[in-house]
Every structure is written in structure tokens, then in C-alpha cells.
Design a protein around this motif. Structure first.
Motif, mmCIF file in Angstrom:
data_model
loop_
_atom_site.group_PDB
_atom_site.id
_atom_site.type_symbol
_atom_site.label_atom_id
_atom_site.label_comp_id
_atom_site.label_asym_id
_atom_site.label_seq_id
_atom_site.Cartn_x
_atom_site.Cartn_y
_atom_site.Cartn_z
ATOM 1 N N GLU A 1 0.827 -1.194 0.000
ATOM 2 C CA GLU A 1 0.000 0.000 0.000
ATOM 3 C C GLU A 1 0.869 1.255 0.000
ATOM 4 O OE1 GLU A 1 -3.768 0.073 0.043
ATOM 5 O OE2 GLU A 1 -2.795 -1.590 -0.985
ATOM 6 N N PRO A 2 0.311 2.413 -0.396
ATOM 7 C CA PRO A 2 1.104 3.650 -0.454
ATOM 8 C C PRO A 2 1.795 4.005 0.850
ATOM 9 C CG PRO A 2 -0.998 3.955 -1.551
ATOM 10 C CD PRO A 2 -1.061 2.616 -0.862
ATOM 11 N N ALA B 1 -7.367 -9.185 -0.868
ATOM 12 C CA ALA B 1 -7.666 -8.024 -1.700
ATOM 13 C C ALA B 1 -7.665 -8.422 -3.171
ATOM 14 C CB ALA B 1 -6.632 -6.929 -1.452
ATOM 15 N N THR B 2 -8.558 -7.831 -3.942
ATOM 16 C CA THR B 2 -8.734 -8.213 -5.337
ATOM 17 C C THR B 2 -7.749 -7.489 -6.243
ATOM 18 O OG1 THR B 2 -11.097 -8.589 -4.965
ATOM 19 C CG2 THR B 2 -10.364 -8.312 -7.247
ATOM 20 N N ASP C 1 -7.104 -3.635 -6.949
ATOM 21 C CA ASP C 1 -8.037 -2.816 -7.733
ATOM 22 C C ASP C 1 -8.279 -1.456 -7.096
ATOM 23 O OD1 ASP C 1 -8.137 -5.046 -9.276
ATOM 24 O OD2 ASP C 1 -10.260 -5.496 -8.920
ATOM 25 N N GLU C 2 -8.432 -1.450 -5.778
ATOM 26 C CA GLU C 2 -8.720 -0.185 -5.099
ATOM 27 C C GLU C 2 -7.598 0.819 -5.320
ATOM 28 O OE1 GLU C 2 -9.687 1.504 -0.578
ATOM 29 O OE2 GLU C 2 -9.354 -0.648 -0.933
ATOM 30 N N ARG C 3 -6.368 0.334 -5.240
ATOM 31 C CA ARG C 3 -5.249 1.234 -5.431
ATOM 32 C C ARG C 3 -5.168 1.709 -6.884
ATOM 33 N NH1 ARG C 3 1.151 0.087 -4.294
ATOM 34 N NH2 ARG C 3 1.822 2.271 -4.300
ATOM 35 N N ALA D 1 -5.565 4.257 -12.814
ATOM 36 C CA ALA D 1 -5.221 3.147 -13.705
ATOM 37 C C ALA D 1 -6.425 2.242 -13.884
ATOM 38 C CB ALA D 1 -4.040 2.376 -13.140
ATOM 39 N N ASP D 2 -6.350 1.362 -14.861
ATOM 40 C CA ASP D 2 -7.450 0.463 -15.192
ATOM 41 C C ASP D 2 -7.261 -0.861 -14.458
ATOM 42 O OD1 ASP D 2 -9.345 -1.185 -16.297
ATOM 43 O OD2 ASP D 2 -8.874 -0.678 -18.385
ATOM 44 N N PRO D 3 -8.121 -1.209 -13.521
ATOM 45 C CA PRO D 3 -7.965 -2.454 -12.757
ATOM 46 C C PRO D 3 -8.135 -3.706 -13.608
ATOM 47 C CG PRO D 3 -9.578 -0.988 -11.725
ATOM 48 C CD PRO D 3 -9.279 -0.427 -13.074
#
Length: 339
Positions: free
Chosen positions: A87-88, A97-98, A107-109, A115-117
Motif C-alpha cells: 500500500e502507499p 484483496a482483489t 483494484d482499489e489502489r 489506472a485500469d484495474p
């Protein structure tokens, strides 16, 4: 010199091992007189005044420049495996997490970055989104901006000047290539790893027996980014193309060997030309490595009539009508398996 290319007008041949060259008009065994601001070509004179044509066609560390203090000690590339759940803030995301596109970013990040998940390479530059965000192998990469990375090694006292690098970077930044960010251009990262490497005088473009005498020897022994998205360039005193000495550059898919000159524009132009060969713009494509067309008909650094006078690839608006910038951005040879 490459033979007349085959194929239809304006079409690019698929990347192959064939390479061609760009002329330096006269290459000297004694002295290279670099062109000055007037734009004249580099000239040199050998004892017999023989004209020589150059062959065709520049790690995470500091740029290869003239100043010794431009590098840091131990500036070798340290490749790291991308951990896709970082994570950041440095914390670790849940293992559940997906990551729909399996690119190393959850995907959330990806959504938070724009960006495109569902696309593992949102900007289509050959580097997965996760690597562009988290892998120190790709400094300053952006999953929404097209990035190209080049590792440069140098034999002896060869240097790629800061001025030449700036010309190369500006040329790519002005490329008519659209990015998911909405901005145009390509970010090229010309980075150096090794300097002062020993060589057996001439670096050949074809594999030869013995050490330190062809560009594949240097790639095998010194290419720290081997297996990644980096292209490899070795700077040398002399380059031989297909066994023929007294050339100034040779480019094959993923790899380049070239000389440098005192005039930054000459060096930058030759770099662009040979890197074009590393991208897959080879002599089978119409007009490449020939003087068949004027620069008005084929406006590209890959045209011998444009080499040393200009830097950019064609954008498809000339008479030949081939958009080499789009080829570089979308279809170029990817070097991942070269080394």
C-alpha cells in the motif's frame, strides 16, 4: 548497408536480426571533427581518404555524463520482485484483496491512481502497472504515461553528454503519442550502470568467439536489467557491423552498440537512429537506411537523408505515410527475453 527493403509502401517489417546503418559521411582513423552549430556533418579523414558508412542504425544509477561526480558508488541495478499488495503507506494489504488484472496492484489502489484495474498495463508501454508503481528498477515510472528505459554501459573513456541526453529526452517528450493521463509524449529514461569497461578495441554487432569483442558479450556480462523492459546500449571506440569494421553504430532488436561525438546533436541523432533499430525499425522497411527519399518524402531520423540533421521518427504526415511514433509506442520490439 541494407538492401532495398521488401514489402508494401509505408509498411514496417516485423522485427528481425537484420540491421542497417546511418552514414557519417567520412569516418577518420585519425581525427573526428564534430559538426558545429551550423548543422554540418561530422567529418574525419583517414590516411587514404576512404569514405566509410556507419552501420545501422544510448541500472538504476546516474546518467552517463562527462562529469565523474555524476555517478554514485555501487550504481548497479538492484532488481526486486514486485510485491503487488504493498500500500502507499508501506502497509500490506489483505491477502484477499482483489487484483483483477494480476498486475501487482490491488483494484482499489489502481482506481485511486486512475489506472485500469482490468488492464495489467494501462498505458501500454510493456511495463506492468504494479512494476511502474512499486519496483525501484523503474524510477519515475507512471502507469498513466508511456515510459521507455535504456541502460547504457560504456567502454574506456566514452561518454554520453548531458546535452545529448537532454536532446533525446525532449524528442521523446514531444512525440505525438497520447497517454491515458490525457497528456502526450513518451518519457524515456536513459540511465547508466557501468563505465570504463575493457574491450578488445572493436565491438562487433555479430556474436564472435572470445570475450569483450561483440555487443552480446557486454550484454551478457554487464546488463544488470537483463530480462526486464530495458533496452541495452554499449558505447564503444569502434563498432563493426556484420563483421565490417570502421562503422559508428549498429542496432539489433533490443540492443545497440555505438560511438559518440563531441557535437551533442550528432550523438543524439545516431542514438535515436540505432535505438529505432532496437525497437524493430529495420532495413526491410521502405526508406529505412537508404537515400531513396528526401526528408520531405520520408521525414525520419531512420532516413539517411535525415540522419545527423534531425532526431525524430516519422509521424505519418509525409509522403511515405508511415507513423513510426505509433509503431514505437504500440508495436515495438519488447526486450524482456533478449538477455
Amino acid at each position: 548497408m541494407a538492401s532495398r527493403p521488401r514489402g508494401g509502401r509505408g509498411r514496417l517489417a516485423a522485427p528481425v536480426d537484420a540491421v542497417s546503418v546511418g552514414p557519417i559521411h567520412v569516418v577518420t582513423a585519425l581525427l573526428v571533427v564534430a559538426a558545429v552549430a551550423s548543422g554540418t556533418l561530422a567529418v574525419s579523414v583517414s590516411d587514404d581518404e576512404t569514405q566509410v558508412r556507419p552501420a545501422g542504425g544510448a541500472t538504476v544509477a546516474e546518467r552517463l555524463v562527462d562529469a565523474d561526480d555524476a555517478e554514485t558508488d555501487g550504481a548497479a541495478i538492484r532488481r526486486q520482485r514486485v510485491g503487488g499488495t504493498t500500500e502507499p503507506d508501506g502497509s500490506t494489504a489483505s491477502v484477499n484483496a482483489t487484483d483483477t488484472d494480476a498486475d501487482g496492484l490491488i483494484d482499489e489502489r489502481e482506481r485511486s491512481l486512475g489506472a485500469d484495474p482490468t488492464d495489467p498495463d494501462t498505458d501500454g508501454d510493456g511495463i506492468p502497472d504494479g512494476a511502474e508503481v512499486d519496483d525501484p528498477l523503474y524510477p519515475d515510472a507512471d502507469p498513466l504515461e508511456h515510459d521507455i528505459y535504456v541502460e547504457v554501459d560504456a567502454t574506456g573513456e566514452n561518454r554520453l553528454s548531458e546535452a545529448a541526453v537532454d536532446l533525446i529526452e525532449r524528442t521523446f517528450a514531444d512525440a505525438p503519442v497520447e497517454n491515458p493521463s490525457g497528456e502526450s509524449g513518451i518519457d524515456i529514461h536513459v540511465l547508466v550502470d557501468d563505465r570504463g569497461l575493457e574491450s578488445n578495441a572493436t565491438v562487433y554487432s555479430t556474436d564472435r568467439p572470445g570475450p569483450r569483442d561483440d555487443m552480446y558479450d557486454f550484454r551478457e556480462d554487464h546488463f544488470d536489467a537483463s530480462g526486464s523492459a530495458y533496452y541495452y546500449v554499449v558505447l564503444a571506440d569502434d563498432v563493426a557491423y556484420d563483421g565490417q569494421p570502421r562503422y559508428v553504430g549498429a542496432g539489433r532488436p533490443g540492443i545497440v552498440a555505438m560511438q559518440t561525438f563531441d557535437a551533442p546533436k550528432l550523438t543524439a541523432s545516431l542514438f535515436m537512429h540505432e535505438l529505432g533499430h532496437a525497437f524493430g525499425l529495420d532495413g526491410r522497411a521502405e526508406g529505412v537506411d537508404s537515400k531513396t527519399y528526401s526528408t520531405e518524402e520520408y521525414d525520419s531520423v531512420m532516413n539517411y537523408n535525415g540522419l545527423y540533421d534531425q532526431l525524430a521518427y516519422s509521424n505519418g504526415t509525409d509522403d511515405l505515410g508511415r507513423d513510426e511514433w505509433q509503431y514505437v509506442a504500440r508495436e515495438r520490439h519488447q526486450p524482456g527475453d533478449d538477455g
